[in-house]
Structures are given as C-alpha cells and as structure tokens.
Scaffold this motif. Structure first.
Motif, mmCIF file in Angstrom:
data_model
loop_
_atom_site.group_PDB
_atom_site.id
_atom_site.type_symbol
_atom_site.label_atom_id
_atom_site.label_comp_id
_atom_site.label_asym_id
_atom_site.label_seq_id
_atom_site.Cartn_x
_atom_site.Cartn_y
_atom_site.Cartn_z
ATOM 1 N N ARG A 143 6.492 -4.019 9.940
ATOM 2 C CA ARG A 143 6.592 -2.780 10.723
ATOM 3 C C ARG A 143 7.751 -2.297 10.249
ATOM 4 O O ARG A 143 9.219 -2.871 10.169
ATOM 5 C CB ARG A 143 6.827 -2.871 11.665
ATOM 6 C CG ARG A 143 6.208 -1.457 12.808
ATOM 7 C CD ARG A 143 6.717 -1.711 14.289
ATOM 8 N NE ARG A 143 7.107 -0.574 14.764
ATOM 9 C CZ ARG A 143 5.728 0.112 15.797
ATOM 10 N NH1 ARG A 143 5.097 -0.945 15.729
ATOM 11 N NH2 ARG A 143 5.785 1.114 16.514
ATOM 12 N N PRO A 144 7.726 -1.458 9.598
ATOM 13 C CA PRO A 144 8.728 -0.442 9.040
ATOM 14 C C PRO A 144 9.752 0.368 9.823
ATOM 15 O O PRO A 144 9.468 0.651 11.223
ATOM 16 C CB PRO A 144 8.097 0.902 8.200
ATOM 17 C CG PRO A 144 7.233 1.270 8.863
ATOM 18 C CD PRO A 144 6.574 -0.350 9.048
ATOM 19 N N ALA A 145 11.022 -0.276 9.786
ATOM 20 C CA ALA A 145 12.443 0.662 10.891
ATOM 21 C C ALA A 145 11.970 2.257 10.979
ATOM 22 O O ALA A 145 12.561 2.339 12.243
ATOM 23 C CB ALA A 145 13.374 0.514 10.505
ATOM 24 N N SER A 146 11.382 2.898 10.651
ATOM 25 C CA SER A 146 11.102 4.145 10.469
ATOM 26 C C SER A 146 10.192 4.752 9.529
ATOM 27 O O SER A 146 9.149 4.099 8.931
ATOM 28 C CB SER A 146 11.853 5.326 10.384
ATOM 29 O OG SER A 146 12.789 4.627 8.876
ATOM 30 N N GLU A 147 9.106 6.367 9.407
ATOM 31 C CA GLU A 147 8.635 6.283 9.179
ATOM 32 C C GLU A 147 8.572 5.947 7.551
ATOM 33 O O GLU A 147 10.059 5.986 6.781
ATOM 34 C CB GLU A 147 8.536 7.903 8.992
ATOM 35 C CG GLU A 147 7.765 9.009 9.864
ATOM 36 C CD GLU A 147 7.437 10.360 9.827
ATOM 37 O OE1 GLU A 147 8.198 10.792 8.513
ATOM 38 O OE2 GLU A 147 7.416 11.048 10.827
ATOM 39 N N SER A 148 7.218 5.886 6.932
ATOM 40 C CA SER A 148 7.233 5.013 5.447
ATOM 41 C C SER A 148 6.544 5.842 4.691
ATOM 42 O O SER A 148 5.189 5.571 5.767
ATOM 43 C CB SER A 148 7.671 3.498 5.806
ATOM 44 O OG SER A 148 7.848 2.600 3.952
ATOM 45 N N ASP A 149 6.652 5.868 3.362
ATOM 46 C CA ASP A 149 5.297 5.970 2.709
ATOM 47 C C ASP A 149 5.127 4.847 2.083
ATOM 48 O O ASP A 149 3.773 4.914 0.885
ATOM 49 C CB ASP A 149 5.875 7.434 1.547
ATOM 50 C CG ASP A 149 6.280 6.295 0.293
ATOM 51 O OD1 ASP A 149 7.080 5.679 0.501
ATOM 52 O OD2 ASP A 149 7.111 7.286 0.144
ATOM 53 N N SER A 150 5.727 3.641 2.389
ATOM 54 C CA SER A 150 4.529 1.887 1.753
ATOM 55 C C SER A 150 4.537 1.380 2.968
ATOM 56 O O SER A 150 4.895 1.176 4.037
ATOM 57 C CB SER A 150 4.919 2.094 0.391
ATOM 58 O OG SER A 150 6.294 1.581 1.604
ATOM 59 N N ALA B 7 1.169 -1.120 -0.106
ATOM 60 C CA ALA B 7 -0.097 0.100 0.119
ATOM 61 C C ALA B 7 0.536 1.199 -0.094
ATOM 62 O O ALA B 7 1.702 1.325 0.736
ATOM 63 C CB ALA B 7 -0.952 -0.005 1.242
ATOM 64 N N VAL B 8 0.387 2.361 -0.956
ATOM 65 C CA VAL B 8 1.967 3.189 -1.247
ATOM 66 C C VAL B 8 0.517 4.303 -0.908
ATOM 67 O O VAL B 8 -0.394 4.832 -0.977
ATOM 68 C CB VAL B 8 1.774 3.115 -2.760
ATOM 69 C CG1 VAL B 8 2.684 4.669 -2.657
ATOM 70 C CG2 VAL B 8 2.678 2.007 -3.002
ATOM 71 N N PHE B 9 0.645 5.483 0.274
ATOM 72 C CA PHE B 9 0.045 6.279 0.882
ATOM 73 C C PHE B 9 0.956 7.711 -0.007
ATOM 74 O O PHE B 9 2.639 7.808 -0.343
ATOM 75 C CB PHE B 9 0.876 6.824 2.496
ATOM 76 C CG PHE B 9 0.346 5.055 3.367
ATOM 77 C CD1 PHE B 9 -1.306 5.151 2.913
ATOM 78 C CD2 PHE B 9 1.675 4.568 3.117
ATOM 79 C CE1 PHE B 9 -1.734 3.776 3.951
ATOM 80 C CE2 PHE B 9 1.077 3.275 4.056
ATOM 81 C CZ PHE B 9 -0.800 2.526 3.842
ATOM 82 N N PRO B 10 0.625 8.595 0.474
ATOM 83 C CA PRO B 10 1.102 9.967 -0.283
ATOM 84 C C PRO B 10 1.916 10.440 0.942
ATOM 85 O O PRO B 10 2.762 11.978 0.063
ATOM 86 C CB PRO B 10 -0.218 10.814 -0.420
ATOM 87 C CG PRO B 10 -0.953 10.669 0.795
ATOM 88 C CD PRO B 10 -0.459 9.310 0.704
ATOM 89 N N GLU B 11 2.410 10.496 2.066
ATOM 90 C CA GLU B 11 3.000 10.816 3.162
ATOM 91 C C GLU B 11 3.597 9.808 3.232
ATOM 92 O O GLU B 11 3.281 8.874 3.579
ATOM 93 C CB GLU B 11 2.884 12.092 3.455
ATOM 94 C CG GLU B 11 1.822 11.321 4.184
ATOM 95 C CD GLU B 11 1.394 13.039 4.917
ATOM 96 O OE1 GLU B 11 1.848 13.266 5.682
ATOM 97 O OE2 GLU B 11 -0.363 13.205 5.071
ATOM 98 N N ALA B 12 4.768 10.046 4.169
ATOM 99 C CA ALA B 12 5.436 8.917 5.027
ATOM 100 C C ALA B 12 4.703 8.803 6.638
ATOM 101 O O ALA B 12 4.533 10.289 6.686
ATOM 102 C CB ALA B 12 6.772 9.416 4.773
ATOM 103 N N LEU B 13 4.800 7.621 6.932
ATOM 104 C CA LEU B 13 3.964 7.595 8.166
ATOM 105 C C LEU B 13 4.216 7.090 9.454
ATOM 106 O O LEU B 13 5.370 5.996 8.709
ATOM 107 C CB LEU B 13 1.938 6.814 7.931
ATOM 108 C CG LEU B 13 1.274 7.761 6.483
ATOM 109 C CD1 LEU B 13 0.183 6.866 6.555
ATOM 110 C CD2 LEU B 13 0.779 9.159 7.157
ATOM 111 N N ASP B 14 3.965 7.654 10.469
ATOM 112 C CA ASP B 14 4.757 7.104 11.561
ATOM 113 C C ASP B 14 4.121 5.237 11.404
ATOM 114 O O ASP B 14 3.674 4.430 10.967
ATOM 115 C CB ASP B 14 3.901 7.058 12.970
ATOM 116 C CG ASP B 14 4.857 6.917 13.805
ATOM 117 O OD1 ASP B 14 6.156 7.086 14.306
ATOM 118 O OD2 ASP B 14 4.270 5.659 14.785
#
Length: 374
Positions: free
Chosen positions: A102-109, A68-75
């Motif tokens: 779970r990504p290691a840091s903020e991610s836009d996907s 899933a790809v988002f328009p901005e990086a999310l926590d």
C-alpha cells in the motif's frame, strides 16, 4: 468443519490502515444493473476506468513485472480494491502473492510480488494442465454442467486435504496437484475448473460464524446461482477417512448458509442472490418431506452407494419435524438396521450392521451415515 484462510496482507507506511472509503469508483459509478453480463460477475461491477486499471494489474502479473504502472495517480484505497479484485478473481495467476504494498499517498504504480519465479510457475502450470486434462477426459458431449460441477467438487474433496502449512496452500496448484490447500486453494481450484468448462463461477471472500477468514464459490447452473464450499465438504476426520465425501455445501442456497455459517465481505461488491432450493439432495432424489419417506430414501441412498463402491449415504429433510422424527426412528428405534439390511440385500458387497458412523447436520436437516465394509 474446517475454517481459516489467508487474506491479502498489507504493507503500509500508515501506523493504522484506514477504513475503506464509502465510494471508490473512478469517474463513474460501478455497474449495479442486475441485468449485466453474468460472466466475470465481479469484474463487471467495476467502472470502465476501474476495469482499465484492473487489466493493467492483471497483465503486469501475467508477465511477472515488478510493478503495475497506471496513466494517472490513484488513491491507495482504490489500489487496494483493484488488487484484491485481481487476486480473488484471476485464480490462474497462482504465482501472484497475497501481499499488497500500500503506497503512503496517491501513486501511479503498484509494487507486485510473486510466490514463485516465472520458470517455477511454468513447471507448476504444466502439472496443472496435466491434472485438468485428466479431469476433463471423463467428459463427453452428453456430460451436463451439473455432472461437471459434481465431478469438480468430488475431485477436490477426495484428492485434497486441508492444510495451511505448504507453499502452495492458497493456489490452484495446491488443491489440484499438491493435494494440500486451505480454503482459498479449494475455491480458486473450483473456480479455475469451472472457467475451463465455460461455467460462470467466482470466488467469494469473507468470514465464518466465528469471524475467521474464509473463501468459497458462487456458481451459475441452469440459470440460477448457488453457493459451493468444497473446503467445508472436506472435513478433517479422526480417524482419517480418505473416501469421505459429503454435499452439505454443494449447490447451497443463501438461506442455508449466508449470514448463518458464511458471511461474505461486501466492502466492494454485491453478490447474486442464490435463492433456488434445487440443491444436491433434490437433484439426486434424496430429499424427504416426512420421516418415513426419509428413512426409505436413506435406504435407497445406502444401496446406491454400495453399488458405486462408496460407503456414504445421506438424506435431507424439508422441515425440522420430519428430520427429528427420522432421527428418532433411525437411531432410537433401530430403523438404521433396516436401512443397512436393504443396502446389503441390494448389493454383492456387504457392510456390517453392527457398526456405522452417523453425522447429523441440524442446520441443514441432513442425516448422513458412513457404512463399514465387512
């Protein structure tokens, strides 16, 4: 009483998963107004931004996309909230894995994984559609929502067996078609049927009194919210009784179970208050305020059961004294024989008065008997 349920598993670069943040809203607070639309109850507690990202995850899963790809990086913690929200509230996406990457840091996907391929899911969906069509074929324009809910409950209790050992155990397919599921499967299937019937319902995740993971439902009927737990109304019996059905957790109030046997996870959401006492026993006329009334109602319930081809009868009491006095009258002073005699006199089908099985629910003040045909 069966228990145990899977959870959304996490794969993370962290050696320890951090605790949930105190506030996870994006740009604006979640809607906590008690007057908001009750349909999609959990979804409507999300902020507008969170709803947008929820929809992105749902749509990506619907199309079997790798991420899933988002328009901005999310926590990462917000991503966890959104993924859990989709997983527990979009039960029709039965192919979506419980694995949260779970990504290691903020991610836009967000990486997505699936239990089944698109082709396999289409085949399973065809079986689900056939099963639900069969269930709904028994309804007409005069069928009440209460009758529909009872039908959904009974269908799952009588046709599904608690199991954690199949590939379908946590899906609507497992509970509706395969015949084996654990609590998530039961809850997702009940939710799915309610949505098809346009009855407000959602799945609650939490724990039982032993701390084991568990899932059940909250459903709206006649303007009031109730708890329903099909899993716990389908206990594992020894010997196996394929015709056994009970209603301890069908249309239960919070006072019956919340904080007693069921503990909802309130990390991200609030839940509606289930305060009505219009439970199954009241609606069916098997609710007693005295021991004598309870014995009479149990006899009526037993007679009604035999007329319907069942062998299970139960009555619930308004207070502990009436319940305990009825237990004494029935099982210490032989009142159960009169109950069974009345049932036999009212039916062409006979049960023995020499043997029966009794179940006593001291928490909810319920006496339940299973009769044995001659």
């Amino acid at each position: 009483m069966t228990a145990g349920c899977s959870k959304v598993e996490e794969i993370s670069d962290y050696s320890e998963i951090p605790e949930p943040a105190d506030s996870l809203s994006v740009n604006e607070p979640a809607n906590t107004d008690a007057d908001f639309d009750d349909s999609c109850y959990i979804y409507n507690q999300l902020s507008d931004k969170e709803k947008e990202y929820y929809d992105i995850i749902r749509d990506a899963a619907l199309n079997f996309e790798d991420k899933a790809v988002f328009p901005e990086a999310l926590d990462p913690e917000l991503l966890r909230k959104l993924y859990i929200s989709v997983y527990y509230q979009e039960e029709e996406l039965f192919w979506l894995s419980s694995m949260f990457y779970r990504p290691a840091s903020e991610s836009d996907s967000l990486i997505l994984s699936y239990r089944f391929t698109k082709e396999e899911s289409a085949q399973l969906q065809a079986e689900i559609d056939a099963e639900t069509a069969d269930i709904f074929s028994s309804f007409d324009e005069n069928t009440s929502d209460y009758e529909k809910l009872k039908c959904f409950h009974d269908r799952l209790v009588l046709n599904c067996t608690f199991s954690m050992d199949t590939d379908y155990a946590n899906t609507i397919y497992g509970a509706l078609c395969d015949g084996y599921a654990q609590c998530e499967g039961y809850a997702f299937a009940f939710d799915y049927l309610c949505r098809l019937a346009d009855i407000d319902c959602f799945t609650v995740s939490g724990t039982n009194s032993d701390g084991a993971l568990h899932a059940w439902n909250v459903v709206k009927l006649d303007g009031m919210w109730y708890n329903v737990d099909c899993t716990w109304d389908d206990p594992i019996l020894d010997p196996v009784d394929e015709d056994f059905v009970r209603y301890y957790y069908f249309l239960a109030a919070d006072s019956d179970i919340s904080g007693v046997t069921h503990f909802p996870d309130n990390t991200y959401y609030s839940y509606p208050i289930c305060s009505s006492d219009e439970n199954y026993y009241k609606r069916e006329g098997y609710y007693a305020s005295s021991a004598d009334e309870g014995v009479t109602l149990l006899a009526n319930a037993a007679a009604d059961a035999l007329k319907c081809g069942s062998k299970n009868a139960a009555v619930r009491f308004s207070d502990e004294k009436a319940y305990k006095d009825a237990v004494t009258k029935l099982f210490d002073f032989g009142g159960i024989k009169q109950v069974i005699k009345f049932a036999n006199d009212s039916s062409d089908v006979k049960v023995t008065d020499k043997k029966y099985v009794r179940y006593l629910n001291d928490d909810e003040l319920i006496i339940h008997i299973t009769m044995i045909y001659e």
